[in-house]
Motif scaffolding. Structure first.
Motif, mmCIF file in Angstrom:
data_model
loop_
_atom_site.group_PDB
_atom_site.id
_atom_site.type_symbol
_atom_site.label_atom_id
_atom_site.label_comp_id
_atom_site.label_asym_id
_atom_site.label_seq_id
_atom_site.Cartn_x
_atom_site.Cartn_y
_atom_site.Cartn_z
ATOM 1 N N TYR A 155 0.785 -1.237 0.000
ATOM 2 C CA TYR A 155 0.000 0.000 0.000
ATOM 3 C C TYR A 155 0.817 1.287 0.000
ATOM 4 C CZ TYR A 155 -4.069 -2.893 0.586
ATOM 5 O OH TYR A 155 -5.055 -3.812 0.371
ATOM 6 N N GLN A 156 2.127 1.189 0.032
ATOM 7 C CA GLN A 156 2.949 2.391 0.131
ATOM 8 C C GLN A 156 2.711 3.365 -1.023
ATOM 9 O OE1 GLN A 156 7.159 1.637 0.464
ATOM 10 N NE2 GLN A 156 7.477 3.589 1.461
ATOM 11 N N ARG A 157 2.699 2.876 -2.245
ATOM 12 C CA ARG A 157 2.509 3.763 -3.401
ATOM 13 C C ARG A 157 1.117 4.398 -3.397
ATOM 14 N NH1 ARG A 157 4.451 1.099 -8.841
ATOM 15 N NH2 ARG A 157 3.957 3.182 -9.569
ATOM 16 N N LYS A 158 0.109 3.620 -3.026
ATOM 17 C CA LYS A 158 -1.252 4.172 -2.988
ATOM 18 C C LYS A 158 -1.369 5.256 -1.922
ATOM 19 C CE LYS A 158 -4.104 0.519 -4.896
ATOM 20 N NZ LYS A 158 -5.313 -0.264 -4.713
ATOM 21 N N ILE A 159 -0.766 5.023 -0.772
ATOM 22 C CA ILE A 159 -0.811 6.018 0.302
ATOM 23 C C ILE A 159 -0.045 7.266 -0.113
ATOM 24 C CG2 ILE A 159 -0.034 6.516 2.670
ATOM 25 C CD1 ILE A 159 -2.619 4.798 2.486
ATOM 26 N N MET A 160 1.111 7.089 -0.735
ATOM 27 C CA MET A 160 1.890 8.242 -1.204
ATOM 28 C C MET A 160 1.085 9.043 -2.235
ATOM 29 S SD MET A 160 4.958 8.445 0.239
ATOM 30 C CE MET A 160 6.197 9.082 -0.857
ATOM 31 N N ARG A 161 0.420 8.344 -3.135
ATOM 32 C CA ARG A 161 -0.372 9.035 -4.155
ATOM 33 C C ARG A 161 -1.527 9.796 -3.515
ATOM 34 N NH1 ARG A 161 -2.545 5.150 -8.452
ATOM 35 N NH2 ARG A 161 -4.141 4.818 -6.895
ATOM 36 N N LEU A 162 -2.185 9.165 -2.550
ATOM 37 C CA LEU A 162 -3.282 9.832 -1.843
ATOM 38 C C LEU A 162 -2.780 11.077 -1.125
ATOM 39 C CD1 LEU A 162 -6.238 9.777 -0.663
ATOM 40 C CD2 LEU A 162 -5.262 8.497 1.229
ATOM 41 N N LEU A 163 -1.693 10.934 -0.392
ATOM 42 C CA LEU A 163 -1.149 12.058 0.382
ATOM 43 C C LEU A 163 -0.617 13.162 -0.516
ATOM 44 C CD1 LEU A 163 0.691 10.094 3.217
ATOM 45 C CD2 LEU A 163 -1.452 11.373 3.407
ATOM 46 N N SER A 164 -0.154 12.813 -1.702
ATOM 47 C CA SER A 164 0.400 13.825 -2.608
ATOM 48 C C SER A 164 -0.666 14.812 -3.074
ATOM 49 C CB SER A 164 1.079 13.172 -3.814
ATOM 50 O OG SER A 164 0.117 12.622 -4.697
ATOM 51 N N ARG A 165 -1.928 14.439 -2.897
ATOM 52 C CA ARG A 165 -3.015 15.366 -3.238
ATOM 53 C C ARG A 165 -3.176 16.428 -2.154
ATOM 54 N NH1 ARG A 165 -4.008 15.367 -8.262
ATOM 55 N NH2 ARG A 165 -6.141 16.009 -8.002
ATOM 56 N N MET A 166 -2.552 16.207 -0.997
ATOM 57 C CA MET A 166 -2.682 17.149 0.117
ATOM 58 C C MET A 166 -1.358 17.826 0.464
ATOM 59 S SD MET A 166 -5.041 14.697 2.529
ATOM 60 C CE MET A 166 -5.557 15.922 3.719
ATOM 61 N N ILE A 167 -0.248 17.136 0.210
ATOM 62 C CA ILE A 167 1.073 17.630 0.610
ATOM 63 C C ILE A 167 1.985 17.638 -0.611
ATOM 64 C CG2 ILE A 167 3.083 17.170 2.086
ATOM 65 C CD1 ILE A 167 1.059 15.689 3.961
ATOM 66 N N ARG A 168 2.552 18.791 -0.892
ATOM 67 C CA ARG A 168 3.330 18.953 -2.110
ATOM 68 C C ARG A 168 4.806 18.566 -1.952
ATOM 69 N NH1 ARG A 168 1.857 22.011 -6.670
ATOM 70 N NH2 ARG A 168 0.106 22.796 -5.511
ATOM 71 N N ASP A 169 5.419 18.941 -0.855
ATOM 72 C CA ASP A 169 6.854 18.728 -0.679
ATOM 73 C C ASP A 169 7.178 17.237 -0.532
ATOM 74 O OD1 ASP A 169 9.245 18.496 1.533
ATOM 75 O OD2 ASP A 169 9.568 20.149 0.104
ATOM 76 N N PRO A 170 8.082 16.690 -1.372
ATOM 77 C CA PRO A 170 8.393 15.252 -1.325
ATOM 78 C C PRO A 170 8.926 14.775 0.030
ATOM 79 C CG PRO A 170 9.270 16.219 -3.338
ATOM 80 C CD PRO A 170 8.769 17.354 -2.491
#
Length: 199
Positions: free
Chosen positions: A29-44
């Motif tokens: 689930y790491q990639r899915k969670i990262m993709r979800l969070l990237s909609r809220m947080i911009r800085d890598p």
């Protein structure tokens, strides 16, 4: 074995002390969670920190996971709450990446046999439409943005979204409707569509 059954088996193993089972869930689930969070947080860097904190919280709370909902629905809820807490603590406003993507690289076989009819004008129009959709999604209030992303990007059912966002299913339907209406209103001038048309 269904996805839910596989996840349930892994969760049961974690609850019995098997740390490698949790590693498997993280990898899954790491990639899915990262993709979800990237909609809220911009800085890598911040994005990685919040994702890591999400999995730490999930690991610590896994003893209380009863399996009433799918594991990923439960994990998504933790991710969204962790991101909200992080944004609040850091005094930041949620932001999207501006990119609607499909990391699984889905192909649409129905169009594979069509000849390429892309013209510079159609390519430009497609880009303009995509940019408009992304801009509208970024501008939406957090609740509407989260609901539409979970539905249209993550492919979650209304029931799963209701569980993830911890709200009634009617509220989910309303939020998705309002988000779609906002997108449609901005697309109408680009597409020359009738005001009465529903999306």
């Amino acid at each position: 074995m269904s996805e839910k059954e596989v996840d349930s088996a892994l969760v049961a193993r974690v609850q019995q002390g098997d740390k490698t089972a949790f590693d498997l869930l993280v990898r899954k689930y790491q990639r899915k969670i990262m993709r979800l969070l990237s909609r809220m947080i911009r800085d890598p860097a911040d994005l990685e920190d919040v994702a890591q904190e999400t999995f730490i919280k999930a690991y610590r709370a896994l003893g209380q996971f009863r399996g009433d909902s799918a594991f990923y629905t439960w994990l998504y809820r933790i991710a969204i709450n962790t991101a909200r807490n992080w944004l609040s603590a850091s005094g930041r406003r949620p932001s999207g990446t501006g990119v609607l993507e499909n990391e699984d690289g889905e192909t649409f076989s129905e169009t594979d046999n069509l000849s390429d009819i892309s013209t510079p004008e159609s390519v430009l129009a497609s880009r303009e439409i995509a940019a408009t959709v992304n801009a509208v999604i970024e501008e939406l209030p957090e609740e509407l943005r989260t609901a539409i992303v979970l539905r249209e990007i993550e492919g979650m059912s209304y029931d799963e979204i209701a569980q993830t966002m911890n709200c009634p299913i009617g509220t989910v339907r309303s939020r998705i409707f309002r988000a779609r209406e906002a997108i449609a209103a901005r697309l109408r001038p680009l597409l020359d569509t009738d005001q009465e048309r529903r999306w």
